[in-house]
Design a protein around this motif. Structure first.
Motif, PDB file in Angstrom:
ATOM      1  N   ASP A 167       1.067   6.791  -6.961  1.00 38.99           N
ATOM      2  CA  ASP A 167       0.008   7.612  -7.202  1.00 38.99           C
ATOM      3  C   ASP A 167       0.375   9.213  -7.152  1.00 38.99           C
ATOM      4  O   ASP A 167      -0.239   9.729  -7.595  1.00 38.99           O
ATOM      5  N   GLY A 168       1.240   9.266  -6.447  1.00 40.27           N
ATOM      6  CA  GLY A 168       1.716  10.793  -6.122  1.00 40.27           C
ATOM      7  C   GLY A 168       2.731  11.133  -7.322  1.00 40.27           C
ATOM      8  O   GLY A 168       3.255  12.613  -7.243  1.00 40.27           O
ATOM      9  N   ALA A 203       0.784  -1.256  -0.069  1.00 43.63           N
ATOM     10  CA  ALA A 203       0.068   0.121  -0.011  1.00 43.63           C
ATOM     11  C   ALA A 203       0.983   1.217   0.054  1.00 43.63           C
ATOM     12  O   ALA A 203       0.462   2.318  -0.640  1.00 43.63           O
ATOM     13  N   GLU A 204       2.133   1.371   0.801  1.00 46.43           N
ATOM     14  CA  GLU A 204       2.617   2.346   0.796  1.00 46.43           C
ATOM     15  C   GLU A 204       3.329   2.776  -0.690  1.00 46.43           C
ATOM     16  O   GLU A 204       3.400   4.037  -0.795  1.00 46.43           O
ATOM     17  N   ASN A 206      -0.679   3.776 -11.563  1.00 47.31           N
ATOM     18  CA  ASN A 206      -1.159   4.985 -11.117  1.00 47.31           C
ATOM     19  C   ASN A 206      -2.104   5.494 -12.357  1.00 47.31           C
ATOM     20  O   ASN A 206      -2.243   5.194 -13.380  1.00 47.31           O
ATOM     21  N   SER A 207      -2.685   6.773 -12.014  1.00 51.48           N
ATOM     22  CA  SER A 207      -3.675   7.255 -13.008  1.00 51.48           C
ATOM     23  C   SER A 207      -3.069   7.896 -14.219  1.00 51.48           C
ATOM     24  O   SER A 207      -3.859   8.098 -15.253  1.00 51.48           O
ATOM     25  N   MET A 228       2.218   1.756  -3.364  1.00 49.85           N
ATOM     26  CA  MET A 228       1.182   2.217  -4.240  1.00 49.85           C
ATOM     27  C   MET A 228       0.589   3.675  -4.043  1.00 49.85           C
ATOM     28  O   MET A 228       0.420   4.403  -4.844  1.00 49.85           O
ATOM     29  N   ASP A 229       0.647   4.267  -2.739  1.00 56.92           N
ATOM     30  CA  ASP A 229       0.491   5.585  -2.604  1.00 56.92           C
ATOM     31  C   ASP A 229       1.734   6.392  -3.120  1.00 56.92           C
ATOM     32  O   ASP A 229       1.188   7.580  -3.751  1.00 56.92           O
ATOM     33  N   LEU A 230       2.933   5.929  -3.041  1.00 53.58           N
ATOM     34  CA  LEU A 230       3.840   6.714  -3.677  1.00 53.58           C
ATOM     35  C   LEU A 230       3.797   6.723  -5.166  1.00 53.58           C
ATOM     36  O   LEU A 230       4.006   7.870  -5.845  1.00 53.58           O
ATOM     37  N   HIS A 235      -0.453  -2.624  -9.044  1.00 53.48           N
ATOM     38  CA  HIS A 235      -0.916  -1.420  -9.285  1.00 53.48           C
ATOM     39  C   HIS A 235      -0.428  -0.600 -10.297  1.00 53.48           C
ATOM     40  O   HIS A 235       0.975  -0.669 -10.746  1.00 53.48           O
TER      41      HIS A 235
END
Length: 814
Positions: free
Chosen positions: A321-322, A314-315, A349-350, A317-319, A347
């Motif tokens: 996404d940023g 998760a960590e 990202n967008s 994946m958050d990175l 994952h």
């Protein structure tokens, strides 16, 4: 459970004694109790006591490890037989006695059957190989490996693991030292544990920076490890190099689940011979054992390696996404055996756009090779990801073609690739290049390199747009006013006015695309040759309202054409001169050496000559022949070949031919004649080189005395057999100021034919001289009735392909 084999090597003694035997045999003890003879001094007695205590500690350790293996086997029997510990112990002892092996050996057999791991595979293969070859196995490989494993698992630190591996498993293989290296995320190597090295040497090699090539790093970078016969031959630095400079080495990656945690390096004291596969598999199993130890090894800077179980991503994946770049988070995908086979796309990202046009939902959760099979192609993208995951070393590539991912992507799609490992996950970044910006940059570079400037002129409003390159072509400041098309004649050479007017009339009045070339006179006084191309722009009603086009500086092309025209004129003149020169050379050669000559009147001797000029006039060379009756009644026969072609070769040929004919009247032999001809070639013809063969035929004795100067020997045809005369010594004419030439004499009989020739008769580009000469001998062995027909036949069936001229002289004793 597999029944124990009854033909296993029989061993006696208890478990502790058997494990102790896995250690290297101790030096024979002079004392009955095994202790060395103590010295009379206190220091000697103290050393003997220390040595005795050390042996006792090793024996105790071996006994403890043996007991641990037996207890583990008893636990397996308790679970399998559903019985108590005492009954399992009795069952173990009974089965060991029936199998005629020690309890420890039978315990290892039970553990192998229950574990079915790589260690058991290695020991099974070892035992199968030794049973087939009927070789004594000595200490059981299964016991040694399991004892090493038990000691490693029970060890408090990596140093103890190295000591256990060396004593239990490697010393029986002849090794004297072992080093366990931990791989850092930056590519560095840290000595996590070692045995067999001095403390000073271990301290010197405590840390190896990244990019320093050592034996251990070779083992880290090569998938199958590195086996070195002799360290001295490689020149690689490594721990213990001064202690064992010529010894063999083995460095194998220590990894599990596709991830490499470090390297196991083993040292032998002597050069290492190629090891059998069963030994290699044992060492690989030990390297995997080290990998489990290194998984939780604490690096010097305090960071602890991640466990094998995948953490929550998760960590990361958050990175992702940023980030502003497209990113994929990959996690390893292992098969049932724990081997890495693929990576799962955990994952995206967008900002990620699938090159194949699929949605992110489709890509998420897919395997990398299933979603992008071309990743394993020429770009080796999958191998790069696998390598980063294994070693932790990041990878970056500039402008990688995205056809490495899917083959439907156009060639223009490129991206910068960045791959890095974070824990047990891999982050893949794709910095895709902006296609529009790239094309605009390419267009600017193309205009600059082609010296092209674009323009657009609105005929209704009078607005004119120039790009920066066009201002440079005109030699004007970008802040100045662009020049309208109607004022173009004012900036051109007066002689080009009419051409510009025709261009404007076609473009503006006939409303058709047009082009013309003119000389632009710039404000700085420079004249440039310019080509202008333009097209009309019409509105929806067909009315002309704008013109757009481009100017190109063709000055370089213009002056190139001028120089090319001058070169063509000069080349035509040169070709005419060369043709005339070749014609004169050919005439000179034909005048001196006609294709045939009148037959010589010599009793009982036929003489015939042939000359075949080169097929190409430029290849007219210096081949020559001569056949003349001397005042003494002897017949001078010779052929020669001057190096080179053209007028120089032809004139040098004339000098040598006439010189030889004049020297022959002195009555000297052929060897002396060639010695004099060598002086002429070296001093009087501009230092040309040539080959020649010269002979004097005596009609009274039917003998031929001959000599050669770097030339092929004559061929004698006798009784349907053709053979070259034995070689005599004689070097190239003109190579040195003075030279001696050996003579030989051959007795000719009635019906014999002798042939002299130049290399143009036999030489081929794709054959050796020996092969070509063999064909000549085959053709010459069946002579026709007349000598003339034989020479014609030799020329007809010649296989020469060098287009060189050819001389041929033949005599036949009648």
């Amino acid at each position: 459970m597999r029944p124990p084999s009854s033909d296993r090597p029989h061993a006696h003694g208890d478990a502790g004694a058997h494990v102790a035997s896995a250690s290297p045999p101790a030096r024979p003890d002079p004392e009955p109790d095994g202790a060395p003879v103590p010295s009379a001094s206190p220091v000697g007695r103290l050393a003997a006591t220390v040595e005795r205590l050390r042996r006792e500690v090793r024996a105790a350790q071996a006994e403890a490890e043996g007991r641990a293996l037996i207890e583990l086997a008893k636990g397996i029997l308790v679970e399998r037989l559903q019985c108590g510990p005492a009954q399992a112990a009795r069952q173990l002892a009974e089965l060991a006695e029936q199998s005629k092996v020690t309890p420890l050996e039978f315990a290892v057999e039970v553990i192998n059957q229950a574990a079915r791991d790589k260690m058991s595979e290695v020991t099974d293969a070892f035992l199968a190989a030794t049973s087939q070859t009927a070789e004594p196995v000595g200490d059981s490989a299964a016991v040694r490996l399991r004892a090493a494993e038990s000691g490693a698992l029970a060890a408090d630190d990596t140093e103890a693991v190295a000591e256990s591996l060396l004593q239990q498993a490697l010393q029986p293989l002849g090794a004297v030292a072992v080093a366990i290296w931990a791989a850092g995320p930056d590519g560095s190597l840290t000595l996590a544990g070692s045995a067999g090295f001095s403390p000073v040497e271990a301290a010197r090699w405590r840390y190896v920076p990244p990019d320093v090539t050592t034996v251990a790093r070779r083992g880290l970078t090569e998938r199958d490890g590195r086996w070195i016969t002799s360290l001295a031959r490689t020149g690689l630095p490594s721990i213990g190099r001064h202690q064992h400079p010529d010894g063999g080495r083995a460095a194998l990656p220590a990894g599990t689940g596709g991830r490499v945690h470090g390297v196991l390096e083993i040292v032998w004291p002597e050069p290492l011979a190629p090891q059998p596969p069963r030994i290699v598999r044992q060492v690989e199993a030990l390297a995997e054992l080290c990998a489990h130890t290194l998984e939780t090894y604490t690096l010097p800077h305090g960071s602890v390696r991640q466990p094998r179980v995948l953490p929550d991503a998760a960590e990361l994946m958050d990175l992702a996404d940023g980030l502003h770049d497209p990113a994929l988070v990959l996690v390893p995908h292992l098969d049932g055996s724990g081997h890495l086979v693929d990576f799962r796309i955990q994952h995206v990202n967008s900002r990620f756009l699938d090159p194949a046009g699929r949605s992110r939902a489709v890509v998420n959760g897919a395997l990398l090779l299933e979603a992008y099979p071309m990743a394993a192609g020429e770009s080796e993208l999958f191998q790069r990801v696998e390598r980063v995951y294994a070693t932790g070393e990041p990878f970056r590539a500039h402008r990688m073609n995205l056809t490495a991912l899917v083959d439907q992507v156009p060639l223009s799609a490129v991206a910068d690739i960045s791959i890095s490992r974070h824990g047990t996950c891999v982050l893949l970044l794709l910095r895709i290049e902006d296609e529009t910006a790239r094309l605009a940059s390419l267009l600017q570079h193309a205009q600059r390199l082609g010296r092209i400037g674009g323009f657009e002129e609105n005929l209704l409003t009078g607005d004119i747009t120039w790009n920066g390159q066009l201002f440079d072509l005109y030699g004007r400041s970008p802040s100045s006013t662009p020049v309208p098309l109607e004022e173009l004649t004012a900036h051109a050479h007066p002689d080009d006015t009419e051409a510009i007017r025709r261009f404007l009339r076609t473009l503006l009045h006939q409303r058709r695309p047009a082009s013309t070339a003119f000389r632009l006179q710039r404000p700085d006084g420079v004249t440039r040759h310019i080509r202008v191309v333009a097209e009309p722009v019409l509105d929806t009603d067909g009315r002309l309202f704008a013109v757009r086009g481009a100017y190109q500086d063709i000055s370089a092309q213009h002056w190139t054409e001028v120089a090319l025209a001058a070169t063509r004129d000069q080349l035509a003149h040169t070709e005419q001169q060369a043709t005339e020169r070749n014609r004169l050379t050919l005439q000179l050669q034909h005048a001196i050496m006609p294709p045939t000559q009148a037959p010589l009147q010599v009793p009982d001797l036929q003489v015939a000559v042939r000359y075949r000029p080169a097929e190409t006039e430029q290849l007219v060379g210096g081949d020559w022949y001569d056949a003349v009756v001397l005042p003494t009644g002897k017949v001078l026969l010779c052929v020669g070949d001057v190096a080179g072609h053209g007028m120089e070769a032809a004139t040098s040929m004339v000098v040598l031919r006439n010189a030889l004919r004049g020297l022959a009247v002195t009555g000297a032999g052929p060897g002396q004649l060639l010695s004099w001809l060598n002086i002429v070639a070296h001093h009087l013809t501009g230092a040309v080189t040539a080959t020649a063969v010269c002979g004097l035929y005596d009609p009274a004795r039917h003998t031929l005395r001959w000599a050669r100067g770097g030339h092929l020997p004559p061929v004698l045809v006798r009784d349907a057999e053709a053979t070259p005369l034995p070689l005599v010594k004689g070097m190239l004419l003109g190579a040195v100021p003075e030279a001696l030439y050996e003579e030989a004499e051959v007795q000719l009989a009635a019906g014999d034919t002798l042939l002299m020739y130049t290399d143009g008769l036999i030489e081929r580009r794709d054959r050796s001289v020996e092969e070509s000469l063999k064909h000549l001998l085959t053709t010459a062995r069946t002579p026709p009735r007349t000598l003339d027909r034989q020479l014609d036949r030799l020329l007809t069936y010649s296989r020469s392909d060098t287009d060189d001229d050819t001389c041929l002289v033949g005599i036949r004793v009648g």
